[in-house]
Design an enzyme around this catalytic site. Structure first.
Site, short mmCIF file in Angstrom:
data_model
loop_
_atom_site.label_atom_id
_atom_site.label_comp_id
_atom_site.label_asym_id
_atom_site.label_seq_id
_atom_site.Cartn_x
_atom_site.Cartn_y
_atom_site.Cartn_z
N GLY A 128 18.79 2.95 -42.81
CA GLY A 128 17.86 3.09 -42.40
C GLY A 128 17.59 1.41 -42.54
O GLY A 128 15.30 1.53 -42.98
N GLN A 129 17.50 0.71 -42.46
CA GLN A 129 17.29 -0.81 -42.52
C GLN A 129 16.59 -0.43 -40.91
O GLN A 129 16.93 -0.27 -39.45
CB GLN A 129 18.33 -1.90 -42.51
CG GLN A 129 17.22 -2.93 -42.05
CD GLN A 129 18.82 -4.62 -42.26
OE1 GLN A 129 20.27 -4.05 -41.87
NE2 GLN A 129 18.38 -5.54 -42.12
N HIS B 221 15.83 -8.04 -46.91
CA HIS B 221 14.32 -7.92 -47.70
C HIS B 221 14.51 -6.98 -48.64
O HIS B 221 15.39 -6.16 -48.54
CB HIS B 221 13.22 -7.16 -46.80
CG HIS B 221 13.10 -5.80 -45.80
ND1 HIS B 221 14.00 -5.73 -44.47
CD2 HIS B 221 13.00 -4.58 -46.33
CE1 HIS B 221 14.13 -4.76 -44.54
NE2 HIS B 221 13.64 -4.34 -45.08
N LEU B 222 14.08 -7.28 -50.35
CA LEU B 222 14.16 -6.35 -50.84
C LEU B 222 12.98 -5.69 -51.15
O LEU B 222 11.90 -6.06 -51.45
CB LEU B 222 14.53 -6.86 -52.20
CG LEU B 222 15.76 -7.56 -52.76
CD1 LEU B 222 16.23 -8.60 -51.61
CD2 LEU B 222 15.63 -8.34 -54.42
N HIS B 223 13.18 -4.38 -51.25
CA HIS B 223 11.88 -3.20 -51.70
C HIS B 223 11.96 -3.26 -53.11
O HIS B 223 12.59 -3.05 -54.08
CB HIS B 223 12.51 -1.33 -51.16
CG HIS B 223 11.92 -1.28 -49.57
ND1 HIS B 223 10.84 -1.51 -48.52
CD2 HIS B 223 13.13 -1.67 -48.73
CE1 HIS B 223 11.61 -1.34 -47.84
NE2 HIS B 223 12.72 -1.42 -47.61
N ASP C 289 4.17 -3.95 -48.90
CA ASP C 289 4.58 -3.47 -47.71
C ASP C 289 3.10 -2.95 -46.89
O ASP C 289 2.37 -2.14 -47.17
CB ASP C 289 5.64 -2.51 -48.13
CG ASP C 289 6.28 -1.86 -47.08
OD1 ASP C 289 7.64 -1.71 -47.08
OD2 ASP C 289 5.62 -0.98 -46.02
N ASN D 28 17.73 -1.83 -47.53
CA ASN D 28 18.00 -0.83 -46.66
C ASN D 28 18.97 -2.11 -45.83
O ASN D 28 18.66 -2.99 -45.80
CB ASN D 28 17.62 -0.28 -45.95
CG ASN D 28 17.00 0.66 -46.96
OD1 ASN D 28 17.44 1.46 -47.64
ND2 ASN D 28 15.53 1.04 -46.66
#
Ligand code: 5GP
Ligand code: ZN
Length: 120
Positions: free
Chosen positions: A99-100, A106-108, A37, A93
């Site tokens: 909060g996207q 996507h996976l944090h 990120d 998210n």
């Protein structure tokens, strides 16, 4: 021209998957990539995305269920390779209230410090 995967115009993560925008890749295969990120929220902060454009978890089709399982498996692998043996958190998210900010699923993967609960 036939694109190998569905892409969305002006989608930053589609561009990263296509190699058009640089990112620090930590994993890639035919269905998924993982990269650091840009604005890390933990000592280890990785993103796992499908190569195919899916706008969010709320846009997941039944046909993409195995892809989502694959993304979670990739998350576990990159967490392991990042040395997160003490644990980590996987977050998706979704939508405005979720909060996207980037509209490509996507996976944090967050780790390297204790996480708090509940999230903000
Ligand atoms: P979201 O807020 O949609 O759940 O997460 C989007 C994430 O993408 C954020 O953590 C943000 O830092 C990250 N991000 C946004 N643009 C870029 C970029 O161009 N490169 C990388 N590596 N990460 C990005
Ligand atoms: Zn996309």
């Amino acid at each position: 021209m036939t694109l190998p995967h569905a892409t969305a115009k002006d989608c930053i993560f589609c561009k990263i998957a296509a190699g058009e925008i640089p990112a620090k890749l930590v994993y890639e295969d035919d269905r998924a990539i993982a990269f650091l990120d840009l604005n890390p929220q933990a000592p280890s902060h990785l993103l796992v995305i499908p190569r195919k454009h899916i706008a969010s978890l709320a846009h997941l089709a039944a046909a993409d269920v195995s892809l989502l399982g694959h993304l979670q498996w990739v998350a576990s692998q990159v967490a392991r390779h990042a040395g997160l043996a003490n644990g980590f958190r996987v977050v998706i998210n979704t939508g405005d209230d979720g909060g996207q900010t980037v509209n490509h699923l996507h996976l944090h993967v967050l780790g390297g410090r204790p996480m708090t609960w509940p999230p903000g």
